[in-house]
Motif scaffolding. Structure first.
Motif, PDB file in Angstrom:
ATOM      1  N   ALA A 191       6.677   3.855 -10.165  1.00 29.37           N
ATOM      2  CA  ALA A 191       7.316   4.966 -10.908  1.00 29.37           C
ATOM      3  C   ALA A 191       6.337   6.174 -10.513  1.00 29.37           C
ATOM      4  CB  ALA A 191       8.313   5.335 -11.502  1.00 29.37           C
ATOM      5  N   LEU A 192       7.067   7.315  -8.916  1.00 24.42           N
ATOM      6  CA  LEU A 192       6.434   8.259  -8.970  1.00 24.42           C
ATOM      7  C   LEU A 192       7.174   9.464  -9.432  1.00 24.42           C
ATOM      8  CD1 LEU A 192       5.349   7.086  -5.779  1.00 24.42           C
ATOM      9  CD2 LEU A 192       3.945   7.135  -7.347  1.00 24.42           C
ATOM     10  N   LEU A 193       6.368  10.393 -10.023  1.00 27.74           N
ATOM     11  CA  LEU A 193       6.657  11.889 -10.268  1.00 27.74           C
ATOM     12  C   LEU A 193       6.159  12.241  -9.069  1.00 27.74           C
ATOM     13  CD1 LEU A 193       8.109  13.725 -11.659  1.00 27.74           C
ATOM     14  CD2 LEU A 193       6.301  14.088 -12.733  1.00 27.74           C
ATOM     15  N   SER A 194       7.023  13.298  -8.470  1.00 29.22           N
ATOM     16  CA  SER A 194       6.943  14.704  -7.626  1.00 29.22           C
ATOM     17  C   SER A 194       6.435  15.325  -8.029  1.00 29.22           C
ATOM     18  CB  SER A 194       8.207  15.490  -6.139  1.00 29.22           C
ATOM     19  OG  SER A 194       7.642  15.924  -5.923  1.00 29.22           O
ATOM     20  N   GLU A 241       0.862  -0.845  -0.319  1.00 31.85           N
ATOM     21  CA  GLU A 241      -0.017  -0.330  -0.014  1.00 31.85           C
ATOM     22  C   GLU A 241       0.381   1.140  -0.075  1.00 31.85           C
ATOM     23  OE1 GLU A 241      -3.276   0.122   2.854  1.00 31.85           O
ATOM     24  OE2 GLU A 241      -3.501  -1.607   2.881  1.00 31.85           O
ATOM     25  N   LEU A 242       0.972   2.302  -0.679  1.00 30.26           N
ATOM     26  CA  LEU A 242       1.283   3.608  -1.022  1.00 30.26           C
ATOM     27  C   LEU A 242       0.569   4.094   0.169  1.00 30.26           C
ATOM     28  CD1 LEU A 242       3.447   5.161  -2.500  1.00 30.26           C
ATOM     29  CD2 LEU A 242       1.576   5.685  -3.694  1.00 30.26           C
ATOM     30  N   HIS A 243       1.663   4.671   1.071  1.00 27.05           N
ATOM     31  CA  HIS A 243       1.327   5.562   2.282  1.00 27.05           C
ATOM     32  C   HIS A 243       0.613   7.007   1.631  1.00 27.05           C
ATOM     33  CE1 HIS A 243       2.075   8.684   5.097  1.00 27.05           C
ATOM     34  NE2 HIS A 243       2.464   7.998   5.513  1.00 27.05           N
ATOM     35  N   PRO A 244      -0.474   7.434   2.263  1.00 27.51           N
ATOM     36  CA  PRO A 244      -1.321   8.318   1.949  1.00 27.51           C
ATOM     37  C   PRO A 244      -0.152  10.040   1.654  1.00 27.51           C
ATOM     38  CG  PRO A 244      -1.647   7.023   3.846  1.00 27.51           C
ATOM     39  CD  PRO A 244      -0.613   6.061   3.206  1.00 27.51           C
ATOM     40  N   GLN A 245       0.062  10.538   2.791  1.00 26.32           N
ATOM     41  CA  GLN A 245       0.952  11.374   2.128  1.00 26.32           C
ATOM     42  C   GLN A 245       1.912  11.186   0.456  1.00 26.32           C
ATOM     43  OE1 GLN A 245       0.605  14.202   4.297  1.00 26.32           O
ATOM     44  NE2 GLN A 245       1.803  15.264   2.157  1.00 26.32           N
ATOM     45  N   LEU A 246       2.835   9.764   0.531  1.00 29.91           N
ATOM     46  CA  LEU A 246       3.218   9.953  -0.327  1.00 29.91           C
ATOM     47  C   LEU A 246       2.648   9.853  -1.801  1.00 29.91           C
ATOM     48  CD1 LEU A 246       6.080   9.324  -1.592  1.00 29.91           C
ATOM     49  CD2 LEU A 246       6.381   7.666  -1.619  1.00 29.91           C
ATOM     50  N   ALA A 247       1.565   9.100  -1.607  1.00 28.01           N
ATOM     51  CA  ALA A 247       0.218   9.492  -2.455  1.00 28.01           C
ATOM     52  C   ALA A 247      -0.229  11.331  -2.801  1.00 28.01           C
ATOM     53  CB  ALA A 247      -1.349   8.514  -2.672  1.00 28.01           C
ATOM     54  N   LYS A 248      -0.511  11.317  -2.277  1.00 32.39           N
ATOM     55  CA  LYS A 248      -1.203  12.766  -2.154  1.00 32.39           C
ATOM     56  C   LYS A 248      -0.261  14.110  -2.551  1.00 32.39           C
ATOM     57  CE  LYS A 248      -1.953  16.546   0.596  1.00 32.39           C
ATOM     58  NZ  LYS A 248      -2.304  16.923   2.003  1.00 32.39           N
ATOM     59  N   ASP A 249       1.410  13.356  -2.770  1.00 34.24           N
ATOM     60  CA  ASP A 249       2.123  14.836  -3.131  1.00 34.24           C
ATOM     61  C   ASP A 249       3.231  14.391  -4.409  1.00 34.24           C
ATOM     62  OD1 ASP A 249       2.265  15.318  -0.454  1.00 34.24           O
ATOM     63  OD2 ASP A 249       3.887  14.500   0.089  1.00 34.24           O
ATOM     64  N   THR A 250       3.055  13.008  -5.027  1.00 39.98           N
ATOM     65  CA  THR A 250       2.738  12.026  -5.642  1.00 39.98           C
ATOM     66  C   THR A 250       2.006  11.708  -7.176  1.00 39.98           C
ATOM     67  OG1 THR A 250       3.002  10.032  -5.047  1.00 39.98           O
ATOM     68  CG2 THR A 250       5.051  11.543  -4.632  1.00 39.98           C
ATOM     69  N   THR A 251       2.600  11.683  -8.406  1.00 47.10           N
ATOM     70  CA  THR A 251       1.571  11.546  -9.072  1.00 47.10           C
ATOM     71  C   THR A 251       2.142  10.083  -9.972  1.00 47.10           C
ATOM     72  OG1 THR A 251       1.043  13.939  -9.811  1.00 47.10           O
ATOM     73  CG2 THR A 251       0.846  11.521 -12.027  1.00 47.10           C
ATOM     74  N   VAL A 252       1.310   8.580 -10.128  1.00 49.97           N
ATOM     75  CA  VAL A 252       2.146   7.832 -10.763  1.00 49.97           C
ATOM     76  C   VAL A 252       1.928   7.815 -12.604  1.00 49.97           C
ATOM     77  CG1 VAL A 252       1.478   5.046 -11.313  1.00 49.97           C
ATOM     78  CG2 VAL A 252       0.899   6.101  -8.717  1.00 49.97           C
ATOM     79  N   ILE A 253       3.365   7.561 -12.303  1.00 51.86           N
ATOM     80  CA  ILE A 253       3.455   8.212 -13.942  1.00 51.86           C
ATOM     81  C   ILE A 253       4.363   6.343 -14.009  1.00 51.86           C
ATOM     82  CG2 ILE A 253       5.407   9.938 -13.656  1.00 51.86           C
ATOM     83  CD1 ILE A 253       7.184   8.812 -13.605  1.00 51.86           C
ATOM     84  N   GLY A 254       3.822   4.830 -13.810  1.00 57.25           N
ATOM     85  CA  GLY A 254       4.548   3.943 -14.143  1.00 57.25           C
ATOM     86  C   GLY A 254       4.565   3.039 -13.099  1.00 57.25           C
ATOM     87  N   HIS A 255       4.169   1.122 -13.535  1.00 59.45           N
ATOM     88  CA  HIS A 255       4.014   0.373 -12.186  1.00 59.45           C
ATOM     89  C   HIS A 255       5.434  -1.247 -13.029  1.00 59.45           C
ATOM     90  CE1 HIS A 255       1.065   1.284 -10.011  1.00 59.45           C
ATOM     91  NE2 HIS A 255       0.250   1.855 -10.864  1.00 59.45           N
ATOM     92  N   PHE A 256       5.901  -1.357 -12.731  1.00 63.75           N
ATOM     93  CA  PHE A 256       7.272  -1.838 -12.882  1.00 63.75           C
ATOM     94  C   PHE A 256       6.855  -3.087 -12.051  1.00 63.75           C
ATOM     95  CE2 PHE A 256       8.639   1.361 -13.836  1.00 63.75           C
ATOM     96  CZ  PHE A 256       9.145   1.723 -15.177  1.00 63.75           C
TER      97      PHE A 256
END
Length: 69
Positions: free
Chosen positions: A24-27, A4-19
């Motif tokens: 991969a997240l972009l700030s 599970e992605l941490h809620p704060q990290l999910a809020k502060d980033t955009t998912v740009i890829g799944h491997f």
């Protein structure tokens, strides 16, 4: 326990890829365009915390990527 992605990290980033082993997240901070690789393993926070075989696979894939022209 599943990943599970941490809620704060999910809020502060955009998912740009799944491997297979990471996401991969972009700030969203425009001042610092960080790409963040998060391991898809429960209770892990850093790629270097992956088991050696999985970490080697991730780092080999990262280093084999060629920049686009």
């Amino acid at each position: 326990m599943s990943f599970e992605l941490h809620p704060q990290l999910a809020k502060d980033t955009t998912v740009i890829g799944h491997f297979p082993l990471c996401v991969a997240l972009l700030s969203k901070d425009n001042a610092v365009p960080w790409v963040i690789l998060v391991p898809k393993r429960a209770n892990l926070k850093e790629l270097h915390h992956l088991p050696m075989k999985e970490a080697t696979t991730v780092f080999a894939r990262i280093s084999s990527r060629q920049p686009s022209a």
